[in-house]
Write an enzyme that holds these catalytic residues in place. Structure first.
Site, PDB file in Angstrom:
ATOM      1  N   GLY A  41      41.763   6.620  71.608  1.00 36.80           N
ATOM      2  CA  GLY A  41      43.349   7.187  71.820  1.00 36.80           C
ATOM      3  C   GLY A  41      44.055   5.959  71.793  1.00 36.80           C
ATOM      4  CB  CYS A  42      47.101   6.154  74.233  1.00 38.50           C
ATOM      5  SG  CYS A  42      48.205   4.768  74.841  1.00 38.50           S
ATOM      6  CG  PHE A  43      46.408   0.311  71.574  1.00 39.48           C
ATOM      7  CD1 PHE A  43      47.690   0.567  72.154  1.00 39.48           C
ATOM      8  CD2 PHE A  43      46.325  -0.151  70.414  1.00 39.48           C
ATOM      9  CE1 PHE A  43      48.848   0.226  71.549  1.00 39.48           C
ATOM     10  CE2 PHE A  43      47.458  -0.449  69.561  1.00 39.48           C
ATOM     11  CZ  PHE A  43      48.838  -0.082  70.087  1.00 39.48           C
ATOM     12  CB  CYS A  45      44.880   4.846  78.091  1.00 34.94           C
ATOM     13  SG  CYS A  45      46.511   5.960  78.249  1.00 34.94           S
ATOM     14  CE1 TYR A 198      51.161   9.041  75.836  1.00 34.03           C
ATOM     15  CE2 TYR A 198      49.910   7.305  76.890  1.00 34.03           C
ATOM     16  CZ  TYR A 198      50.117   8.179  76.119  1.00 34.03           C
ATOM     17  OH  TYR A 198      48.905   8.236  75.218  1.00 34.03           O
TER      18      TYR A 198
END
Length: 221
Positions: A41-43, A45, A198
């Site tokens: 997912g979001c890199f 994180c 976020y």
């Protein structure tokens, strides 16, 4: 009186012995580091999570698995490139094993979701493990099986052969700890604080904690 020629020969012999003992890792060209590549997912994180792991030297954000060379963030998130947001993790195998990194990875994502991760939807946010050789493939498949058994649910995370890894834009690197300000709906705010907001709003930690409970290595309570 010392023989200078003999001393020089001994010095050269010591250097040669040291060089001979530093066998290069074929995957990284380094005697000290190896590399793992995960899409979770979001890199931002994934990078933030794995840079906390003892033995990890560095984690960098990028794109891999697709067909477009040197893609931009806009291209990847718009779709059609085939790339996933991914993180390349450089680590010291004497301090942390590839198997340990795999264990942590599966328990830091929702590997049952084939449509993205948390609030980020679409192919570019799906999960994957990219293997560089046969040993990594075997280890990754074993880790996926163990995670599936532990979770008691079907895991959809694919194990894929490594592809070219393209670094994401500089402003994405270490986003979670950047102090420079950006404009947001909350007004001027540091990237570090924007990242925290976020992550909380996206529900990443809540979902991972719900799935994995105490086995979730990075999720805040």
């Amino acid at each position: 009186m010392p023989n200078p020629i003999r001393s020089m020969k001994l010095s050269l012999a010591v250097v040669a012995a040291l060089c001979a003992g530093m066998a290069l890792n074929p995957r990284t060209g380094s005697a000290e580091t190896r590399t793992a590549v995960f899409a979770g997912g979001c890199f931002w994180c994934v990078e933030a999570d794995f840079e906390k792991v003892p033995g990890v030297i560095e984690a960098v954000s990028g794109y891999t698995g697709g067909t477009v060379e040197n893609p931009t963030y806009k291209q990847v998130t718009r779709g059609g490139t085939g790339h996933l947001e991914a993180v390349r993790i450089d680590y010291d195998p004497d301090k942390v094993s590839y198997e340990r990194l795999l264990h942590l990875f599966f328990r830091s994502v929702d590997p049952t979701d084939d449509g993205g991760q948390f609030c980020d939807r679409g192919h570019s946010y799906t999960t994957a493990v990219f293997f560089a050789d046969e040993a990594e493939r075997i280890a990754a498949e074993a880790a996926r099986t163990k995670a599936e058994d532990d979770l008691g649910m079907n895991i959809v995370t694919p194990i894929l052969e490594a592809a070219p890894f393209y670094l994401a834009e500089e402003y994405h690197q270490d986003y979670y700890r950047q102090k420079d300000l950006i404009l947001s709906r909350f007004g001027p705010i540091s990237k570090e604080k924007a990242y925290k907001r976020y992550r909380q709003a996206c529900g990443r930690d809540r979902r991972v904690k719900r799935l994995w409970g105490d086995a979730a290595p990075f999720a805040s309570s």
